[in-house]
Design an enzyme around this catalytic site. Structure first.
Site, PDB file in Angstrom:
ATOM      1  N   TYR A 167       0.880  -1.570  -0.317  1.00  0.00           N
ATOM      2  CA  TYR A 167       0.225   0.306   0.056  1.00  0.00           C
ATOM      3  C   TYR A 167       0.874   1.721  -0.148  1.00  0.00           C
ATOM      4  O   TYR A 167       1.771   1.055   0.534  1.00  0.00           O
ATOM      5  CB  TYR A 167      -1.399   0.001   0.876  1.00  0.00           C
ATOM      6  CG  TYR A 167      -0.765  -0.010   2.718  1.00  0.00           C
ATOM      7  CD1 TYR A 167      -0.009   0.954   3.061  1.00  0.00           C
ATOM      8  CD2 TYR A 167      -0.607  -1.377   2.904  1.00  0.00           C
ATOM      9  CE1 TYR A 167       0.683   1.074   4.452  1.00  0.00           C
ATOM     10  CE2 TYR A 167      -0.514  -1.115   5.072  1.00  0.00           C
ATOM     11  CZ  TYR A 167       0.056  -0.398   5.421  1.00  0.00           C
ATOM     12  OH  TYR A 167       1.169  -0.232   6.912  1.00  0.00           O
ATOM     13  N   CYS A 168       0.377   2.214  -0.681  1.00  0.00           N
ATOM     14  CA  CYS A 168       1.207   3.449  -0.884  1.00  0.00           C
ATOM     15  C   CYS A 168       2.336   3.420  -1.451  1.00  0.00           C
ATOM     16  O   CYS A 168       3.120   3.716  -0.832  1.00  0.00           O
ATOM     17  CB  CYS A 168       0.962   4.351   0.507  1.00  0.00           C
ATOM     18  SG  CYS A 168       1.207   6.174   0.581  1.00  0.00           S
TER      19      CYS A 168
END
Length: 280
Positions: free
Chosen positions: A149-150
């Site tokens: 994620y990110c």
């Protein structure tokens, strides 16, 4: 490069603002207002370079692009059902998880005397993270983990498993270089939550922006990677000892009166932007 990084980290004085133990009384939106305030006052050299550390209870911080997902309300509803508070930050990047097992650290510096370009800011945080993990015998790679994620160029990982991500905020001559470090808990369980958010918030629709296809197996905490218990307090002790060993004077303090006035302004702005971003 190493000498420049050492100079950046060996400030004559570091102000330490430790907000790791405030618990539920400290909202994540307050953190973003804090860093904006510190960028402004440090950028104008009205305040010394500052290291701010912070921990928040279960919170998902969305990026601006996340707030444009076609079924955002469904994604937010799912996160809230899992016990998370949901906010939108006032800078780039995508969704990240905050909880009691994640240490956030901001280095806030001024560019008035020395130009600090974007890559140099990132590398300063990488250098500091190496020092934080040295007592545990951990070394890491700096490269994007696309299915985390990110994801970003300055993802930090060990054996292909990401434990940290770095971002920057620049405002009024000040720079806040920020890192989240997954210290303990399950990195993969956190990733599963974010994956489910995207599945619901996209709802199978085509989007112009490419959101990450998250594989929970590529994320882990430092405790998992070191196979030994590590907590936020442990890393705080290493951090303060490292800064002291650079020859820096450490001053533990909070905001000045003039900074508190600016903080009130930035907090109102952050709260209003967050409100607008989550209205669909």
């Amino acid at each position: 490069m190493k000498e420049i990084l050492k100079r950046i980290l060996a400030q004559p004085e570091w102000r330490i603002i430790d907000q790791t133990t405030l618990g539920e009384s400290f909202h994540a939106l307050q953190s973003f207002a804090m860093d904006d305030t510190l960028c402004s006052t440090i950028g104008s050299e009205d305040a010394p370079p500052t290291v701010r550390t912070w921990v928040h209870p279960k919170t998902i911080v969305l990026g601006i692009q996340d707030s444009r997902l076609p079924n955002l309300n469904e994604g937010v509803k799912y996160l809230e059902e899992q016990g998370y508070e949901v906010i939108v930050r006032n800078s780039g990047g995508l969704a990240v998880v905050l909880d009691e097992g994640i240490l956030n650290l901001s280095l806030i510096l001024s560019e008035k005397e020395q130009r600090i370009d974007i890559d140099l800011g990132y590398e300063a945080m990488v250098h500091l993270t190496k020092a934080l993990l040295k007592p545990y015998g951990l070394t890491f790679e700096r490269k994007e983990i696309p299915t985390s994620y990110c994801p970003g160029k300055y993802d930090l990982s060990i054996g292909g498993k990401k434990f940290a991500g770095i971002s920057q905020r620049r405002l009024r001559g000040g720079i806040a270089v920020q890192i989240y470090l997954c210290v303990n808990g399950s990195g993969s369980e956190r990733a599963k939550v974010v994956r489910q958010f995207y599945e619901r918030a996209k709802g199978g629709a085509e989007t112009k922006f490419t959101y990450p296809s998250i594989d929970p197996k590529v994320m882990a905490s430092l405790s998992e990677l070191a196979d030994t218990p590590i907590d936020v307090t442990d890393l705080m002790e290493v951090l303060l000892l490292f800064l002291k060993n650079q020859g820096s004077d450490l001053l533990s303090s909070y905001l000045s009166i003039s900074e508190i006035n600016q903080y009130d302004f930035y907090l109102k702005r952050v709260v209003e932007r967050n409100r607008k971003a989550l209205v669909r």
